[in-house]
Write an enzyme that holds these catalytic residues in place. Structure first.
Site, short mmCIF file in Angstrom:
data_model
loop_
_atom_site.label_atom_id
_atom_site.label_comp_id
_atom_site.label_asym_id
_atom_site.label_seq_id
_atom_site.Cartn_x
_atom_site.Cartn_y
_atom_site.Cartn_z
N GLY A 8 0.60 -1.37 -0.28
CA GLY A 8 -0.07 -0.02 -0.25
C GLY A 8 0.88 1.35 -0.04
O GLY A 8 0.57 2.41 0.95
N GLY A 11 -0.89 4.62 -1.21
CA GLY A 11 -1.54 5.16 -0.37
C GLY A 11 -1.15 7.13 0.27
O GLY A 11 -0.27 7.15 0.96
N GLN A 12 -2.30 6.83 1.59
CA GLN A 12 -1.96 8.63 2.28
C GLN A 12 -0.68 8.42 3.36
O GLN A 12 -0.15 9.32 3.11
CB GLN A 12 -3.48 9.04 2.47
CG GLN A 12 -2.54 9.97 3.20
CD GLN A 12 -4.11 9.84 4.96
OE1 GLN A 12 -4.08 9.28 5.49
NE2 GLN A 12 -4.20 11.30 5.48
N ILE A 35 -0.01 -1.78 -6.01
CA ILE A 35 -1.67 -2.58 -6.93
C ILE A 35 -2.06 -2.21 -8.25
O ILE A 35 -1.97 -0.67 -8.44
CB ILE A 35 -2.43 -2.69 -5.91
CG1 ILE A 35 -3.37 -1.71 -5.74
CG2 ILE A 35 -3.02 -3.43 -5.09
CD1 ILE A 35 -4.79 -1.50 -5.91
N ILE A 55 -2.48 -7.15 -2.14
CA ILE A 55 -2.38 -7.95 0.15
C ILE A 55 -3.11 -8.83 -0.87
O ILE A 55 -3.58 -10.49 0.12
CB ILE A 55 -2.70 -7.09 0.70
CG1 ILE A 55 -2.61 -7.92 2.37
CG2 ILE A 55 -4.47 -6.78 0.99
CD1 ILE A 55 -2.86 -6.50 3.19
N TYR A 143 -15.12 -1.06 9.32
CA TYR A 143 -13.66 -0.49 9.74
C TYR A 143 -13.48 -0.31 11.39
O TYR A 143 -12.07 -1.24 10.93
CB TYR A 143 -14.03 0.73 9.47
CG TYR A 143 -12.08 1.88 9.63
CD1 TYR A 143 -11.20 1.78 8.49
CD2 TYR A 143 -12.12 2.19 10.69
CE1 TYR A 143 -10.53 2.69 8.87
CE2 TYR A 143 -10.77 3.00 10.61
CZ TYR A 143 -9.58 2.59 9.46
OH TYR A 143 -8.68 3.84 9.96
N LYS A 147 -10.80 -3.45 12.39
CA LYS A 147 -9.54 -3.07 12.94
C LYS A 147 -8.81 -4.17 14.56
O LYS A 147 -8.30 -4.59 14.70
CB LYS A 147 -9.04 -1.91 13.29
CG LYS A 147 -9.39 -0.43 12.31
CD LYS A 147 -7.78 -0.85 11.70
CE LYS A 147 -7.76 0.02 10.57
NZ LYS A 147 -6.32 -1.21 9.94
C1 AKB Z 1 -10.60 8.01 9.19
O1 AKB Z 1 -10.52 8.54 9.16
O2 AKB Z 1 -11.04 6.30 8.72
C2 AKB Z 1 -9.34 7.41 9.73
C3 AKB Z 1 -8.78 7.03 10.75
C4 AKB Z 1 -8.66 7.65 12.00
O3 AKB Z 1 -8.49 5.75 11.45
N1 AKB Z 1 -8.37 8.52 9.46
#
Ligand code: AKB
Length: 323
Positions: A8, A11-12, A35, A55, A143, A147
């Site tokens: 990655g 990416g940012q 990628i 990945i 998300y 995590k």
């Molecule tokens: C998001 O906003 O999704 C990310 C984070 C805080 O994990 N910047």
């Protein structure tokens, strides 16, 4: 010297972390994994090796790890929170199926692994202010679910197989280099772009909504310092709370307005992002990171604001010249 694969890398975080790692470990020792469709460009492409590493393709990861004799993998592939809500299965596929690929390759080839977690790994049941290192983690976003699962899986691979997994829970990251895409905290980057362009900023997050944020140079240093930390001192591994500043839209707006007096902000709330932001902590307690590996941020809101405004002005002036 360590040989590193960054998955990655465009990416940012990846685009800046790859360059920083190249400055620390020599450019030839840091492979930029990308990628197709997100190829490295400019200095990132020219300063060191680059390879296609998806990945979700375990064989591709293993081939590159063996070919370059990789010791450490920085796994930065992920969908950010708001985008993940729109594509939950893809978020799981990249975040968890992808992570298992990385962990298996690391186990077979004795690599260490860094996989960032996030303030998004906490949900509304965690204490809101000074959220402790070890507390209830019941996120309501996919998300956050990926995590927390990633943290647990990484700890499992350490305990079960001795894979040297380490990570930090990143706050919203602010940078003038590569814009983020699809995060809940992105407004805190976009606001600087509007201020320097002389545009009115339409803020998608309500005033009074606090979240932890961090300037990118501190985040890059954290990612390298945790991987270099003395393992004997680590009681935690995946993942450490780290923090540097917490603010709401009004506070960052006032910080910018000190230097751009004509700057205007109005609210135009994005309900998806607002809901996510309200489920996240206001601020994390990072005492364990400070004690176990000496974490200490260098930037505060004012020093970050001055640096962001200065760097964005230079960036836009260069873009105007090239146009
Ligand atoms: C998001 O906003 O999704 C990310 C984070 C805080 O994990 N910047």
């Amino acid at each position: 010297m360590k040989k590193i694969l960054v998955i990655g890398s465009t990416g940012q975080i990846g685009s800046e972390l790859t360059m920083k790692l190249r400055s620390v470990y020599q450019p030839g020792n840091v492979v930029a994994g990308y990628i197709p469709g997100a190829e490295p460009k400019g200095e990132l492409a020219e300063s060191g090796p680059k390879e296609v590493v998806d990945i979700t393709n375990a064989q591709q990861i293993a081939d590159v790890v063996r070919r370059y004799d990789i010791d450490a993998i920085y796994n930065l592939a992920a969908l950010l929170s708001a985008v993940a809500e729109r594509k939950p299965l893809l978020a799981w596929h990249i975040g968890i199926d992808g992570l298992i690929n990385v962990l298996e390759v690391a186990r077979e080839n004795e690599c260490s692994v860094f996989t960032p977690s996030s303030i998004g790994s906490f949900g509304p049941n965690a204490p809101k202010d000074g959220t402790p290192q070890d507390t209830i983690q019941q996120p309501r976003t996919i998300y956050g679910v990926t995590k927390v699962t990633g943290e647990l899986l990484s700890n499992y691979y350490f305990m079960r197989y001795g894979v040297d997994t380490r990570s930090v829970r990143f706050p919203g990251l602010i940078s003038y280099v590569t814009p983020p895409g699809g995060g809940t905290t992105d407004y805190a980057v976009d606001i600087y772009y509007s201020a320097v362009r002389g545009e009115k900023f339409r803020c998608p997050i309500k005033g009074g909504t606090f979240m932890d944020m961090m300037y990118m140079p501190d985040a890059l240093r954290a990612a390298i310092e945790i991987m270099e930390a003395n393992p004997d001192k680590l009681h935690h591994r995946n993942s450490f709370n780290i923090a540097s500043m917490s603010f709401d839209p009004e506070i960052i707006y006032r910080s910018i307005k000190r230097y751009v007096p004509d700057f205007e902000m109005i609210y135009d709330i994005d309900e998806l992002r607002q809901g996510i932001a309200e489920s996240w902590p206001n601020s994390l307690d990072d005492t364990c990171a400070r004690i176990e590996w000496g974490w200490k941020p260098e930037y505060n809101l004012d020093t970050m604001t001055r640096h962001m405004l200065e760097k964005l002005r230079i960036k836009f002036a260069q873009e105007d010249k090239q146009a």
